[in-house]
Design an enzyme around this catalytic site. Structure first.
Site, PDB file in Angstrom:
ATOM      1  N   ASP A  70       0.853  -1.185   0.000  1.00 48.74           N
ATOM      2  CA  ASP A  70       0.000   0.000   0.000  1.00 48.74           C
ATOM      3  C   ASP A  70       0.894   1.242   0.000  1.00 48.74           C
ATOM      4  O   ASP A  70       1.740   1.398   0.876  1.00 48.74           O
ATOM      5  CB  ASP A  70      -0.860  -0.062   1.284  1.00 48.74           C
TER       6      ASP A  70
ATOM      7  N   ASP B  48      -3.464   2.548  -5.655  1.00 47.43           N
ATOM      8  CA  ASP B  48      -2.198   2.531  -4.909  1.00 47.43           C
ATOM      9  C   ASP B  48      -2.024   1.299  -4.031  1.00 47.43           C
ATOM     10  O   ASP B  48      -1.275   1.328  -3.071  1.00 47.43           O
ATOM     11  CB  ASP B  48      -2.083   3.803  -4.058  1.00 47.43           C
ATOM     12  N   GLU B  49      -2.726   0.233  -4.350  1.00 45.88           N
ATOM     13  CA  GLU B  49      -2.598  -0.994  -3.545  1.00 45.88           C
ATOM     14  C   GLU B  49      -2.578  -2.216  -4.447  1.00 45.88           C
ATOM     15  O   GLU B  49      -3.296  -2.255  -5.437  1.00 45.88           O
ATOM     16  CB  GLU B  49      -3.836  -1.187  -2.649  1.00 45.88           C
TER      17      GLU B  49
HETATM   18 MG   LIG Z   1      -2.494   3.961   0.319  1.00 45.56          MG
END
Ligand SMILES: [Mg+2]
Length: 398
Positions: A10, A113-114
């Site tokens: 993350d 974003d993961e």
């Molecule tokens: Mg994040």
């Protein structure tokens, strides 16, 4: 070391961190905005100007992601607000996933974003996979100049819970034997998929921590929360039913879903998500030379209510546009304008023969779309799934 090792990776304050790096590289600021009270925020002239990402020092003032900018400014006088740059974020996200794909056998992007990486079987290559998570973090920072948290465990749920422990720039493990010490003392709202109203209902049952939930009689939970009761009970016990789907196996029907980083309340965004899901699903159907004749849409609200609608098609298909249009139609029928946390698109009744009856498209239009779709598939095979994007993904929003 267990047989299966999953990472959840993350990016820390992704939007803020990607903008910070951009400003420094382009010499637009001398300060790294990660080090001052700063946020990335939506348009303040609009009513829904909200905090999209915050720096660690803004967090210390109590600034929260998703809250109105006006409130954030009250909490933190002198707060610096920067507009989002979606084109930059898409680019950085792509670089992030490309790096992960160069080290992990299976990568499943979970949001901008993961990502989940199934690292099983790579011990011979990388040695101890907890230590390797540290090297991977360092490599991401060295090559891409942003920090990440990595959660390491035996399934996706536990890896995701682990990456959410102390931030930024940390590796955390949450192996099954660590659940009682690391996960059970946490308040139940920190469990994946427990929303505010579920939390409130659980509190009336005397359930405050994840440990309380884990120790609870599943029958009691089923009677209050139906099927979801059992799901959250399994989660509380560290059990996850899914594995990382680098690629889906055939004959199961084909489906894909997206859990949204923020609650979705706008139908235009929903359409873009449905198109992206239709692209993914239809490409898999075509890769198996299959056709499907039922399309379904599933929505999960921020209150954890789940509902699905489906529709039988007149003829089997594997055309992205047809699956997409059916999904949009279903969405319009079912959406009650409440905030949405998850959108899923499923298909079923897969067959290998096709007797197309050209109802939705005329024959020449169908053949054109069919050719276009296979051309797009071969480009994606060659250059990766990011190589061709529908026009609406490329639209600049700022
Ligand atoms: Mg994040």
């Amino acid at each position: 070391m267990p047989n299966t090792t999953i990472y959840h990776i993350d990016v820390n304050s992704a939007f803020l961190s990607w903008s910070a790096d951009y400003f420094l590289r382009e010499h637009m600021t001398d300060t790294d905005i990660r080090t001052i009270p700063a946020v990335i925020g939506g348009d303040e002239s609009m009513r829904h100007g909200i905090v999209l990402a915050k720096s660690t020092s803004a967090k210390k003032f109590g600034v929260k992601t998703g809250e109105p900018l006006i409130r954030a400014r009250e909490k933190c006088p002198g707060l610096k607000v920067f507009p989002p740059n979606h084109k930059l974020y898409t680019q950085r996200s792509r670089e992030f996933i490309t790096l992960l794909k160069s080290v992990a056998p299976k990568v499943e992007q979970y949001s901008i974003d993961e990502a989940f990486c199934d690292m099983s079987g790579t011990e011979n290559l990388y040695g101890n996979l907890v230590d390797y998570a540290d090297s991977l973090r360092e490599r991401i920072y060295r090559e891409l100049r942003f920090t990440v948290n990595i959660g390491v465990s035996v399934n996706k749920l536990l890896a995701k819970m682990a990456s959410d422990f102390e931030k930024p720039d940390k590796t955390h493990t949450l192996f099954p034997e660590e659940i009682p010490a690391k996960m059970w003392p946490l308040p139940v709202r920190e469990l994946f998929f427990v929303g505010k109203s579920t939390e409130k209902k659980l509190r009336t049952l005397g359930i405050r921590t994840i440990g309380d939930l884990a120790a609870c009689d599943p029958a009691l939970l089923s009677s209050h929360f139906h099927k979801q009761g059992l799901t959250i009970w399994n989660y509380a016990n560290g059990r996850d039913l899914e594995s990382v789907t680098g690629h889906d196996s055939a004959n199961k029907g084909y489906s894909s879903e997206t859990t949204l980083a923020a609650d979705m309340t706008d139908p235009e965004t929903a359409k873009i998500i449905l198109l992206s899901l239709a692209e993914t699903v239809a490409a898999r159907i075509r890769a198996d030379k299959a056709y499907i004749s039922v399309v379904g849409v599933t929505l999960v609200t921020c209150e954890f209510e789940k509902y699905s609608h489906q529709k039988s098609l007149f003829s089997p298909t594997n055309i992205t546009e047809e699956i997409y249009h059916t999904a949009v139609e279903l969405f319009a029928q079912m959406w009650k304008k409440e905030p949405i946390r998850l959108i899923g698109l499923s298909t079923s009744k897969a067959t290998s023969d096709q007797t197309y009856q050209y109802d939705l498209f005329h024959k020449d239009q169908y053949e054109r779309l069919s050719k276009l779709n296979s051309a797009l598939d071969s480009i994606r095979d060659k250059y990766g799934s990011g190589a061709v994007k529908r026009a609406c993904f490329l639209k600049e929003e700022d």
